[in-house]
Design a protein around this motif. Structure first.
Motif, mmCIF file in Angstrom:
data_model
loop_
_atom_site.group_PDB
_atom_site.id
_atom_site.type_symbol
_atom_site.label_atom_id
_atom_site.label_comp_id
_atom_site.label_asym_id
_atom_site.label_seq_id
_atom_site.Cartn_x
_atom_site.Cartn_y
_atom_site.Cartn_z
ATOM 1 N N TYR A 54 0.869 -1.316 0.357
ATOM 2 C CA TYR A 54 -0.122 -0.311 0.185
ATOM 3 C C TYR A 54 0.776 1.331 0.138
ATOM 4 C CZ TYR A 54 1.178 0.125 5.074
ATOM 5 O OH TYR A 54 1.832 -0.078 5.865
ATOM 6 N N PRO A 57 4.050 3.382 -5.138
ATOM 7 C CA PRO A 57 3.122 3.653 -6.011
ATOM 8 C C PRO A 57 2.911 1.986 -7.026
ATOM 9 C CG PRO A 57 4.588 5.525 -6.473
ATOM 10 C CD PRO A 57 5.274 4.775 -5.074
ATOM 11 N N GLN A 61 -2.282 -1.213 -3.059
ATOM 12 C CA GLN A 61 -2.779 -0.395 -3.263
ATOM 13 C C GLN A 61 -2.220 1.260 -2.551
ATOM 14 O OE1 GLN A 61 -5.756 -1.500 0.665
ATOM 15 N NE2 GLN A 61 -6.718 -2.819 -0.616
ATOM 16 N N SER A 63 0.039 4.570 -3.850
ATOM 17 C CA SER A 63 -0.284 5.830 -4.408
ATOM 18 C C SER A 63 1.182 6.578 -4.431
ATOM 19 C CB SER A 63 -1.230 6.242 -3.446
ATOM 20 O OG SER A 63 -0.737 7.468 -2.577
ATOM 21 N N GLN A 64 0.655 7.632 -5.058
ATOM 22 C CA GLN A 64 2.212 8.136 -5.058
ATOM 23 C C GLN A 64 2.344 9.367 -4.418
ATOM 24 O OE1 GLN A 64 4.495 8.443 -7.818
ATOM 25 N NE2 GLN A 64 5.675 9.150 -6.107
ATOM 26 N N GLU A 65 1.002 9.718 -3.978
ATOM 27 C CA GLU A 65 0.852 11.007 -2.217
ATOM 28 C C GLU A 65 1.345 10.482 -1.418
ATOM 29 O OE1 GLU A 65 -2.552 12.366 0.111
ATOM 30 O OE2 GLU A 65 -3.323 11.978 -1.898
ATOM 31 N N PHE A 107 -4.729 4.501 1.883
ATOM 32 C CA PHE A 107 -5.332 5.829 0.946
ATOM 33 C C PHE A 107 -6.823 4.802 1.781
ATOM 34 C CE2 PHE A 107 -6.975 7.063 -2.584
ATOM 35 C CZ PHE A 107 -7.049 8.645 -2.329
#
Length: 186
Positions: A54, A57, A61, A63-65, A107
């Motif tokens: 998670y 990226p 799951q 994410s770049q954020e 996320f």
């Protein structure tokens, strides 16, 4: 849960459920294995552990954020080693127990299986409960900022304050206290 119970909906209800004479057992599969436990004699390394599934990226799951936030904390907390690994069953308990904190800013809501395993090992989590609030997850109830986790939600306090809290919690006497009080709450 991937298998629907055929007689009792849960173990507690099972004791109130009338069974036929042909039923003589209840099969129970614990979600949390016996290799996940708190050992006050294990002195963890200054590692902040995360799960690639998670965090990165390219993870399931990911994410770049979230990855960018991880990298931001890593760039300032140079006295810590930041590791993220796949959550393989055979080495996961050891990875958690050797870590000081477990990063779990998932996320889609925060504190799934891997986060709960870390809590059972007495490890404080670094979370972003903003995601819990967005998805209204059960983690809202059992993640308690200042007790068993450090909530890095930017709406709660500043990045600099979170860095200060992480460093404070990593002091030996404070850390042991946080692990034990977190276990009592969890």
């Amino acid at each position: 849960i991937t298998e629907q119970p055929s007689v009792a909906t849960n173990v507690i209800a099972g004791i109130l459920t009338q069974f036929g004479s042909d039923i003589n057992y209840i099969r129970h599969h614990p979600e949390h294995g016996d290799r996940f436990f708190y050992d006050p004699n294990i002195k963890p390394d200054k590692i902040i552990q995360g799960s690639k599934n998670y965090l990165h990226p390219t993870g399931y799951q990911g994410s770049q954020e979230i990855y960018d936030i991880w990298k931001k904390y890593e760039s300032v907390l140079t006295d810590f080693e930041f590791e993220y690994k796949n959550s393989y069953w055979h080495d996961f308990p050891k990875n958690i127990q050797n870590s000081m904190f477990f990063w779990h800013t998932k996320f889609l809501g925060c504190c799934g299986y891997t986060g709960r395993q870390a809590l059972f090992c007495g490890k404080p989590l670094i979370v972003n409960k903003q995601y819990c609030r967005i998805y209204n997850t059960l983690a809202l109830e059992y993640l308690k900022d200042g007790v068993n986790c450090i909530d890095i939600d930017p709406n709660l306090r500043s990045f600099e304050e979170n860095i200060e809290i992480i460093r404070e919690w990593s002091k030996d006497d404070v850390y042991k206290n946080k692990c034990e009080s977190g276990l009592k709450y969890t």
